[in-house]
Structures are given as structure tokens and as C-alpha cells.
Design a protein around this motif. Structure first.
Motif, mmCIF file in Angstrom:
data_model
loop_
_atom_site.group_PDB
_atom_site.id
_atom_site.type_symbol
_atom_site.label_atom_id
_atom_site.label_comp_id
_atom_site.label_asym_id
_atom_site.label_seq_id
_atom_site.Cartn_x
_atom_site.Cartn_y
_atom_site.Cartn_z
ATOM 1 N N VAL A 388 0.670 -4.314 -1.353
ATOM 2 C CA VAL A 388 -0.934 -4.343 -1.238
ATOM 3 C C VAL A 388 -1.131 -3.297 -2.244
ATOM 4 O O VAL A 388 -0.651 -2.589 -2.898
ATOM 5 C CB VAL A 388 -1.206 -3.668 0.024
ATOM 6 C CG1 VAL A 388 -2.716 -3.636 0.055
ATOM 7 C CG2 VAL A 388 -0.601 -4.685 1.205
ATOM 8 N N GLN A 389 -2.366 -3.620 -2.817
ATOM 9 C CA GLN A 389 -3.133 -2.634 -3.642
ATOM 10 C C GLN A 389 -4.512 -2.546 -3.291
ATOM 11 O O GLN A 389 -5.012 -3.502 -2.449
ATOM 12 C CB GLN A 389 -3.054 -3.022 -5.298
ATOM 13 C CG GLN A 389 -3.863 -4.232 -5.414
ATOM 14 C CD GLN A 389 -3.533 -4.707 -6.998
ATOM 15 O OE1 GLN A 389 -2.913 -4.165 -7.771
ATOM 16 N NE2 GLN A 389 -3.995 -6.013 -7.284
ATOM 17 N N GLU A 390 -5.178 -1.609 -3.886
ATOM 18 C CA GLU A 390 -6.633 -1.489 -3.416
ATOM 19 C C GLU A 390 -7.484 -2.036 -4.976
ATOM 20 O O GLU A 390 -7.228 -1.564 -5.976
ATOM 21 C CB GLU A 390 -7.168 0.098 -3.542
ATOM 22 C CG GLU A 390 -8.472 0.270 -3.111
ATOM 23 C CD GLU A 390 -9.027 1.620 -3.130
ATOM 24 O OE1 GLU A 390 -10.270 1.980 -2.934
ATOM 25 O OE2 GLU A 390 -8.389 2.489 -3.591
ATOM 26 N N VAL A 391 -8.540 -2.868 -4.551
ATOM 27 C CA VAL A 391 -9.084 -3.424 -5.525
ATOM 28 C C VAL A 391 -10.577 -3.097 -5.194
ATOM 29 O O VAL A 391 -11.141 -3.847 -4.088
ATOM 30 C CB VAL A 391 -9.052 -4.785 -5.885
ATOM 31 C CG1 VAL A 391 -9.978 -5.335 -6.914
ATOM 32 C CG2 VAL A 391 -7.342 -5.033 -6.244
ATOM 33 N N CYS A 392 -11.452 -2.315 -5.858
ATOM 34 C CA CYS A 392 -12.849 -2.445 -5.406
ATOM 35 C C CYS A 392 -13.163 -2.078 -4.128
ATOM 36 O O CYS A 392 -13.932 -2.329 -3.486
ATOM 37 C CB CYS A 392 -13.879 -3.732 -5.726
ATOM 38 S SG CYS A 392 -13.688 -4.297 -7.538
ATOM 39 N N GLY A 393 -12.460 -1.050 -3.598
ATOM 40 C CA GLY A 393 -12.462 -0.254 -2.301
ATOM 41 C C GLY A 393 -12.066 -1.163 -1.406
ATOM 42 O O GLY A 393 -12.030 -0.596 -0.002
ATOM 43 N N ASN A 394 -11.184 -2.191 -1.445
ATOM 44 C CA ASN A 394 -10.600 -3.011 -0.387
ATOM 45 C C ASN A 394 -9.380 -3.302 -0.688
ATOM 46 O O ASN A 394 -8.800 -3.450 -1.960
ATOM 47 C CB ASN A 394 -11.551 -4.298 -0.263
ATOM 48 C CG ASN A 394 -12.834 -4.440 0.190
ATOM 49 O OD1 ASN A 394 -12.905 -4.337 1.226
ATOM 50 N ND2 ASN A 394 -13.712 -4.406 -0.694
ATOM 51 N N GLN A 395 -8.315 -3.590 0.420
ATOM 52 C CA GLN A 395 -7.183 -3.719 0.130
ATOM 53 C C GLN A 395 -6.943 -5.456 -0.499
ATOM 54 O O GLN A 395 -8.022 -6.168 -0.319
ATOM 55 C CB GLN A 395 -6.365 -4.129 1.616
ATOM 56 C CG GLN A 395 -6.551 -5.222 2.503
ATOM 57 C CD GLN A 395 -5.643 -5.305 3.699
ATOM 58 O OE1 GLN A 395 -4.923 -4.304 3.821
ATOM 59 N NE2 GLN A 395 -5.649 -6.365 4.230
ATOM 60 N N GLN A 396 -6.100 -5.679 -1.227
ATOM 61 C CA GLN A 396 -5.633 -6.934 -1.530
ATOM 62 C C GLN A 396 -4.089 -7.213 -1.296
ATOM 63 O O GLN A 396 -3.259 -6.223 -1.837
ATOM 64 C CB GLN A 396 -5.875 -7.152 -3.196
ATOM 65 C CG GLN A 396 -5.857 -8.614 -3.519
ATOM 66 C CD GLN A 396 -6.013 -8.692 -5.031
ATOM 67 O OE1 GLN A 396 -5.326 -7.942 -5.937
ATOM 68 N NE2 GLN A 396 -6.839 -9.272 -5.743
ATOM 69 N N VAL A 397 -3.668 -8.054 -0.466
ATOM 70 C CA VAL A 397 -2.298 -8.248 -0.108
ATOM 71 C C VAL A 397 -1.761 -8.955 -1.258
ATOM 72 O O VAL A 397 -2.111 -10.065 -1.634
ATOM 73 C CB VAL A 397 -2.087 -8.948 1.234
ATOM 74 C CG1 VAL A 397 -0.695 -9.286 1.550
ATOM 75 C CG2 VAL A 397 -3.022 -7.851 2.354
ATOM 76 N N LEU A 398 -0.677 -8.641 -2.143
ATOM 77 C CA LEU A 398 -0.168 -9.403 -2.858
ATOM 78 C C LEU A 398 1.138 -10.139 -2.470
ATOM 79 O O LEU A 398 1.316 -11.493 -2.979
ATOM 80 C CB LEU A 398 0.424 -8.433 -4.196
ATOM 81 C CG LEU A 398 -0.795 -7.520 -5.087
ATOM 82 C CD1 LEU A 398 -0.271 -6.915 -6.046
ATOM 83 C CD2 LEU A 398 -1.874 -8.458 -5.397
ATOM 84 N N ARG A 399 1.747 -9.644 -1.393
ATOM 85 C CA ARG A 399 3.061 -10.216 -0.913
ATOM 86 C C ARG A 399 2.866 -9.873 0.639
ATOM 87 O O ARG A 399 2.747 -9.037 1.158
ATOM 88 C CB ARG A 399 4.356 -9.490 -1.282
ATOM 89 C CG ARG A 399 5.611 -10.261 -0.865
ATOM 90 C CD ARG A 399 6.971 -9.962 -1.190
ATOM 91 N NE ARG A 399 7.287 -8.559 -1.186
ATOM 92 C CZ ARG A 399 8.372 -7.873 -1.903
ATOM 93 N NH1 ARG A 399 8.804 -8.648 -2.727
ATOM 94 N NH2 ARG A 399 8.643 -6.724 -1.302
#
Length: 785
Positions: A388-399
Motif C-alpha cells: 500500500v502507499q499514500e496518494v493525495c492523502g488516501n491509501q492506494q492498494v498496490l497488491r
């Protein structure tokens, strides 16, 4: 009897002044202490009745005064237990009966639609306190859990969620554990994973040949000593084996890279505590929450310059680190005693699924690991660590894996029984139910026999366990050479069930729409590396306009060729040559200085002849390949040691640069009056090359290229006059690009959406495949791409 609408009063019977309600609860309500919660809620209000798990959710019957029942329902709606998600309550008034007390009764299993399976939950603070307390009977017990934490999805064999339907069936509770399980006042009341050192799973340490070295806590102690001495340990975790080494030891990390044949790809790190992470990486509030929440994934964090707590070859040249905290009692005990960061990477052979079986681990990882720390609780299905990473203040699940999988997306107007087969890389599966679509865990690349076998097992698991709905049709990618497509065609032929092929980028857009519950009109911006197009070219830089009744490809990036096809995906230098050929022609491109680092004169001529004669040199509109080509031209990466390396290195360079250079794409009408606009990269590439030859910093060039991409997204959104924009596809894993695009669109008050829970890359397309054809059939969409 009748259903009680939520705005109707609950009526008592005139004879007794009492009311009896039958309540059907649908949603994510099993495996989270929901029944104990209902028990306590009812008994606190002196209500009689019972609660039980069913295949479709939870059934409650209760009776008491009208006011008491009304208060119960309000409390249930407004304050469900942690992690639970109630989608709806169906309430019926039924005749009261003679009954005293409230109880949890045996579950009932019915064929048909099933309740969502709960992902595995990280160990809770209360359990951590117990394993740290020398006076507690679970002191240093590595399989401690309760109703609020522990394995769920990884050990479930079928539904409803009960102990007998998990691999915990192999362990009979001792008298003390059973008394906890039966005691309404205990925090382990009906905790299906309840166990202790007397009755539960146990650790074993073995050597390379499977010879036992130690058991129990001594096994853990000796494994810790081995890690300290530089050995590689294969440890059986929650969803499979992990390979562990001391992250401070250059020799140990290099040896792991050599044995695992993983030369460049970054390794994930496990830290003891959040404070330790803060010393190594910059950490926002959102990132802290991701690290410490109930999922506890690997989080991609920006590393602090100058921090030297681990060796450089953990993530060569990478300004980011993949970081996680200990998420099981076993990991916590391990890290407490080690007190330094370790590499914790998937226990598998390259391209194969993560290994879950003890015997297979010894056989297949015997050439990698020095010792094996195993246990005797079976893992029902393999689960990698989520990323997971943070993008623009929200989580973004990559896997999408441990802690997040399976992901249940509430959907409407969807036909039940659609089985979506996903793609080829980072593949996953999805299936539709009456009111939801389930996206399964990351399976991986279908590039090996073992991976294909794991994929087939996942298909059976999806239909038999997760959905309990036999497939009514198969949906797959258009690409004829994807293994998932081949299997779908084979199974469709054998079963006689219909097969629907969904264009790759339509699936990306549909996945984003399903995740966010979006309706037309919108502009879907789908940027990725490779997708099979309807015109015989490789797509990857697509603008898809979704209007009422029609999906249309309204713009694409200008084509260039990929000499060698798949070889060009591995070698960005080939992609650069194809781009330069399209720009300058054969003679000029042959003398470009950027190609001399990768090819001699003879090799250049052969590849340029391939471009000229279109021999194994397919055309592409891919933005992912454009990233690759520019990365090679700038001398950053000529060969992808792992998927996306060249694009990553271009983004990493952009982090250090100034994005103010005047790079601009040109948008023109397509050839012969085609309604599909063309985004021409020529002016950007010409200016970029000029700057590079004039020694402008690579960082400034990279940053300016990212900014130009973001601007052309905004310009097309303005030209098409769209209602909202959706960013999807693997290129939007790039935080720099996504942040720029979101910021520019937001500044113009254009609503913009990007992936949070569903991976933006190919790990999410199964969801799009699952919903798109159902939408097409039920809502009359025509897909013109």
C-alpha cells in the motif's frame, strides 16, 4: 408476519405487550465477534432469543418490550463492532413464543449466496499485552488471538465461519480455553481461533533437510540466534512462508539475492516499532495509520537521506522503502528479541506462488534457506503481504493480499455467477453475487506451471468457498496468449457456458467505476504498459469516455513500434529505439548517441530493419512504454530487472527535479476524420532530447515530462467537457504523476477519482471484467473502442 421498514414502529402484541423480531443481517459480519456482541447487546436489555451464523450472514431472533427491541436495533445500526460492515437489516415482526434467556446457537449452512469472508486481522493490543506478561498463561505464545484479531481468510475451509470450518479443527481446546470460549464475560467468548500453549499450534525449527532442531519457544530463540549470525530463515507466517535475514548485513542480503535470483527488485523490511520506522523514513499521519491498522500491510515510504540502519542493496537506488510492522504474535516476539530491521520477503521460487506447506518449503526453498521455522497449523490459501502507499492523502492498494483480501464491493444491477479470470501479470479473480462482487487475492504472474496450478486452485476456491455460486459465464481479457484467457476458453467449451472477452482498458475503467460507485458520464484515463487493443495494436495510453449507453475511445497516444515485441518490454533500450525510429526514421535513428550504450552498429541495424519492415514490431500507444523509452534515452535504465523498473527510475529522478520546462503534448484529430483524437508526443521528445544533449539535469527533464503528462490529461478533460475523471491503470501507481493530475484537475473543480482499495494495475482488472459485461447487457451499453 411482515417486514418492518426502518421508519415504522415496532409493534407489541396486544395479548402480551411483548414483541418478537426476526432480524437478518447482511454484510461483513462473521469472524469479528459479531455474535458475542449481539449476545451482550441483548442480555444488557433483558431480551430473549438467539443469534446464529448462516451462509448469507447472521440471523437474530429476539423478544421483549417494544422499547427494548427498538433500542437494540438503533444500537446495532449505529454502533456495530469494530471492522464490521452492515449492508442491510431485514426485520420481521413474528409471533412471540415461550422463551427465556438469549443464546448463541449452532450455525446453519445453506446452498446459494454466502456472506463475505473476513480478511486476516493483525494482532490486537490486548493479545500483545498477554504475550508480553510473564504472569499470563499465554506469555510468549506465538498463536495468541481473540475475537478481534488473528487468522480468518487464510484458514477458512468453508462458510459459515466456525471453528469446524477452519484449519483450527485440528486443535481441540483445553479445559481453560473452552471455558473462555463459553464465558459471555470473556473477551474470547466464541473466538473461533482460541488456543494456548497446551492445546494449540506449536513451532518447530528444522535444518535444510527437515531434521528437527528445536520445538516451542526454544525453536524461536534458536531461529533468532541464526538470523543474528547471518543465516537465511524460512519462516511460516500467516499466509505462507517468508524469507528472513538481517537487513544490516550486506553479506546476508547479497546471499539472499543470489540464492533467490533477485538481482535488483527491492526487498521489504520489517521494523520493530513505529518509532524505529520514523528514524528511517518520513511518515505522515495517514501512513502511520496504515502501518498500525488492522491490515498492517507493507507501506511504501520515502526514506530519510543519510539513514544507514540497513545496507544499501535492500532497495538499490530507490528513494523509497517498503516497510511493515510485526503483524502476528510470532512476528512481534521475533522483532522484540532481534531489535533491528530484517528483510521479510515472500518465500517462493521466482515467478511461483508463495509456499504454504512445510514439506514443500523444505524441498523448494532448500537451496535458499539455511533453516526453517514452521508450525503445524495448516494454511488453507496462500496470501502474500499486501502493498500500500499514500496518494493525495488516501491509501492506494498496490497488491491486494493479506489483510485486504478478499475485497467485497457492493454492486447493484449485476448478474450473479459471472467469474472473471483477470489478466496475466499480477492476476487475481473476481466473481459476482446478487448484491456484491468479490475480488480475490493477488495470485501473481501466470508464467510458470506452479503459478497456473495455483490459479486453478484459486478458481475452485472462488466458486466453491467464497461465493458458493456456480459460474454462469466466464469473462476474460481479449489477449489470446494470456494463460487466463486460454483457460477461460477451455472451461467455457467444456461446460457450454458463455464466454465474454473484455478489452483490457475498458476493464480498468470499469474497475474504478465499481470501486467508487460511479455512474456515467465520465472520462476514464487508462495508462499502463500493455493491453490488447481492438485494432491489432498494443494499447496503454487511452482516454475512454463513458456516456449513457456507450463507451468510446475518444483519444490515444501516438503510435510507435516495439522491436522484438515482448523483448522490448524487458529491454527499454529497444523501446527507445522504436520511439526514435518513429521520430527520425532509420538513418537518423541509427546514429543517435543514446543507443550506443545498449547496441553495437550491427544490432542497431537489425532492430531498425525490424521496425522498418514491421517484423515482430507491434505498434503501441502505451504510456508505460513511453516511460521506458525516456528512461533509457536519459541513461537511467536500459533493462528491466523487474517489472516497471525503468518507469520507477524515471519517477525517482523526477522527485529531485524542477518541473518548469515547457514540454507540451499536441492533441490532434485522428487520421481520416477518426473521432479518436491523437496525443502526439513528438514535441515533448524533441525538446527532451535537446535538453539532454545540452546537459540539462535528468531530474529536471523527468519532472517536466511528468508535468506535461498531467497537463495533457487536464486538456483532454476540458476538450471533452466531461463530468468527472477517473485515473486508472498501472501508470497511476506513480505517485508523482497521480498527485500532479489530481491537483490540476482539482484546481479546475473537475471531480477526479483514483484507486484506493482496488489496485490500479492488472491486479484490479478482474473486478472490471466482472461488472462490465453485466452493465453492458442490463443497461444497454455499447462498447466502441
Amino acid at each position: 408476519m411482515h417486514s418492518v421498514a426502518r421508519d415504522e414502529p415496532i409493534l407489541a402484541t396486544p395479548q402480551t405487550g411483548r414483541v418478537r423480531l426476526r432480524i437478518k443481517v447482511r454484510g461483513i459480519v462473521q469472524g469479528l465477534g459479531f455474535r458475542p456482541y449481539i449476545y451482550k447487546l441483548s442480555t444488557a436489555r433483558n431480551l430473549d432469543g438467539f443469534v446464529l451464523n448462516t451462509s448469507w450472514g447472521v440471523l437474530i431472533e429476539l423478544q421483549g418490550s417494544s422499547d427494548q427491541c427498538h433500542e437494540f436495533v438503533l444500537k446495532l445500526e449505529r454502533s456495530p463492532p469494530p471492522h464490521c460492515e452492515i449492508w442491510g437489516l431485514e426485520i420481521e415482526n413474528i409471533p412471540p413464543r415461550c422463551e427465556s434467556g438469549f443464546s448463541i446457537v449452532s450455525s446453519i449452512s445453506q446452498k446459494g449466496q454466502v456472506t463475505p469472508v473476513i480478511p486476516d486481522l493483525a494482532v490486537c493490543d490486548e493479545c500483545l499485552t498477554e504475550i508480553s506478561d510473564p504472569d499470563n498463561r499465554r506469555y510468549r505464545y506465538p498463536f495468541t488471538s481473540c475475537t478481534q484479531c488473528g487468522p480468518r481468510y487464510s484458514i477458512s475451509t468453508r462458510l459459515p465461519y466456525d471453528r469446524d470450518h477452519t484449519s483450527m479443527i485440528d486443535f481441540s481446546m483445553c479445559q481453560t480455553c473452552q471455558s473462555e470460549y463459553d464465558n459471555p464475560a470473556d473477551r474470547r467468548f466464541h473466538a473461533e481461533t482460541n488456543a494456548c500453549v497446551e492445546c494449540g499450534p506449536i513451532l518447530t525449527l528444522t535444518g535444510k533437510e527437515g531434521r528437527e532442531i528445536a520445538k516451542g519457544d526454544l525453536a524461536l530463540t534458536k531461529a533468532i540466534d541464526s538470523i543474528k549470525s547471518g543465516k537465511i530463515i524460512a519462516m511460516k507466517g500467516l499466509g505462507g512462508f517468508q524469507l528472513l535475514v538481517d537487513a544490516r548485513s550486506e553479506r546476508a542480503v547479497l546471499e539472499l539475492r543470489k540464492r533467490k535470483q533477485r538481482e535488483h527488485k527491492p526487498f521489504a523490511l520489517m521494523f520493530k516499532s513505529l518509532d524505529d520506522v520514523k528514524q528511517a523514513c518520513y511518515l505522515s499521519h495517514q501512513e502511520s495509520m496504515l502501518l498500525t491498522g488492522s491490515e498492517m500491510p507493507i507501506v511504501i515510504l520515502r526514506r530519510r537521506p543519510g539513514w544507514s540502519g540497513v545496507v544499501d542493496n535492500i532497495a538499490p537506488g530507490n528513494p523509497y522503502l517498503g516497510v511493515m510492522l510485526p503483524y502476528t504474535p510470532l512476528h512481534n516476539l521475533l522483532m522484540h528479541d532481534l531489535e533491528f530491521p530484517i528483510v521479510a520477503t515472500s518465500g517462493n521460487i521466482s515467478q511461483d506462488p508463495i509456499i504454504t506447506d512445510n514439506n514443500r518449503a523444505v524441498i523448494e526453498l532448500g537451496n535458499i534457506a539455511d533453516e526453517f521455522l514452521t508450525h503445524n497449523r495448516k494454511i488453507v490459501r496462500s496470501l502474500d503481504d499486501s502493498v500500500v502507499q499514500e496518494v493525495c492523502g488516501n491509501q492506494q492498494v498496490l497488491r491486494l493480499a493479506r489483510g485486504y483480501a478478499p475485497l467485497t464491493v457492493k454492486t447493484v444491477n449485476i448478474d450473479a455467477g459471472i467469474l472473471a479470470m483477470g489478466g496475466h501479470l499480477k492476476t487475481s479473480l473476481a466473481a459476482t453475487g446478487i448484491d456484491r462482487t468479490v475480488l480475490g487475492q493477488h495470485i501473481g504472474d501466470l508464467s510458470s506451471h506452479a503459478a497456473c496450478n495455483g490459479y486453478k486452485h484459486a478458481v475452485k476456491d472462488m466458486t466453491d468457498t467464497l461465493m458458493s455460486v456456480p459460474p454462469s459465464q466466464f469473462n476474460c481479457d481479449l489477449h489470446p496468449d494470456y494463460e487466463s484467457t486460454r483457460m477461460a476458453m477451455e472451461w467455457s467449451k467444456k461446460s457450454g457456458l458463455p464466454l465474454n472477452k473484455v478489452q483490457h482498458h475498458v476493464a480498468h475503467v470499469a474497475a474504478g467505476m465499481a470501486e467508487h460507485g460511479l455512474q456515467a458520464p465520465l472520462l476514464g484515463v487508462a495508462f499502463d504498459g500493455t493491453g490488447y487493443g481492438t485494432d491489432g495494436t498494443i494499447w496503454g495510453g487511452e482516454f475512454i469516455h463513458v456516456k449513457s449507453g456507450i463507451w468510446s475511445r475518444v483519444a490515444r497516444f501516438r503510435h510507435f513500434c516495439l522491436p522484438g515485441g515482448h523483448a522490448a518490454i524487458r529491454e527499454p533500450s529497444r523501446t527507445a529505439l522504436g520511439l526514435l525510429y518513429e521520430l527520425f526514421g532509420k538513418d537518423v535513428a541509427s546514429n543517435m548517441p543514446f543507443l550506443t550504450d545498449s547496441f553495437n552498429l550491427k544490432q542497431r541495424q537489425v532492430l531498425l530493419n525490424m521496425c522498418e519492415k514491421r517484423i515482430n514490431s507491434p505498434l503501441t500507444s502505451s504510456v508505460g512504454r513511453l516511460f521506458d523509452a525516456i528512461s533509457s534515452i536519459l541513461g537511467l535504465c536500459h533493462y528491466n530487472g523487474y517489472e516497471g523498473q525503468a518507469a520507477c527510475e524515471l519517477e525517482w529522478a523526477a522527485l529531485k527535479g524542477d518541473d518548469s520546462r515547457d514540454y507540451e503534448f499536441i492533441i490532434s484529430q485522428g487520421p481520416q476524420g477518426s473521432p479518436c483524437r491523437v496525443v502526439d508526443w513528438e514535441p515533448v521528445i524533441l525538446k527532451l532530447i535537446e535538453d539532454h544533449l545540452n546537459a540539462v539535469s535528468v531530474a529536471d527533464i523527468a519532472a517536466s515530462f511528468h508535468a506535461a503528462l498531467a497537463r495533457v490529461i487536464v486538456e483532454l478533460a476540458r476538450q471533452i467537457d466531461c463530468d468527472k475523471v477517473l485515473l486508472t491503470g498501472g501508470c497511476f501507481q506513480n505517485r508523482t504523476l497521480t498527485t500532479m493530475a489530481v491537483g490540476l484537475l482539482g484546481s479546475l473543480s473537475i471531480p477526479v477519482f483514483w484507486h484506493h482499495k482496488v489496485p490500479p494495475g492488472d491486479g484490479g482488472i478482474a473486478l472490471g471484467q466482472a461488472v462490465s459485461t453485466s452493465w453492458q447487457r442490463q443497461q444497454g451499453y455499447e462498447i466502441c473502442v
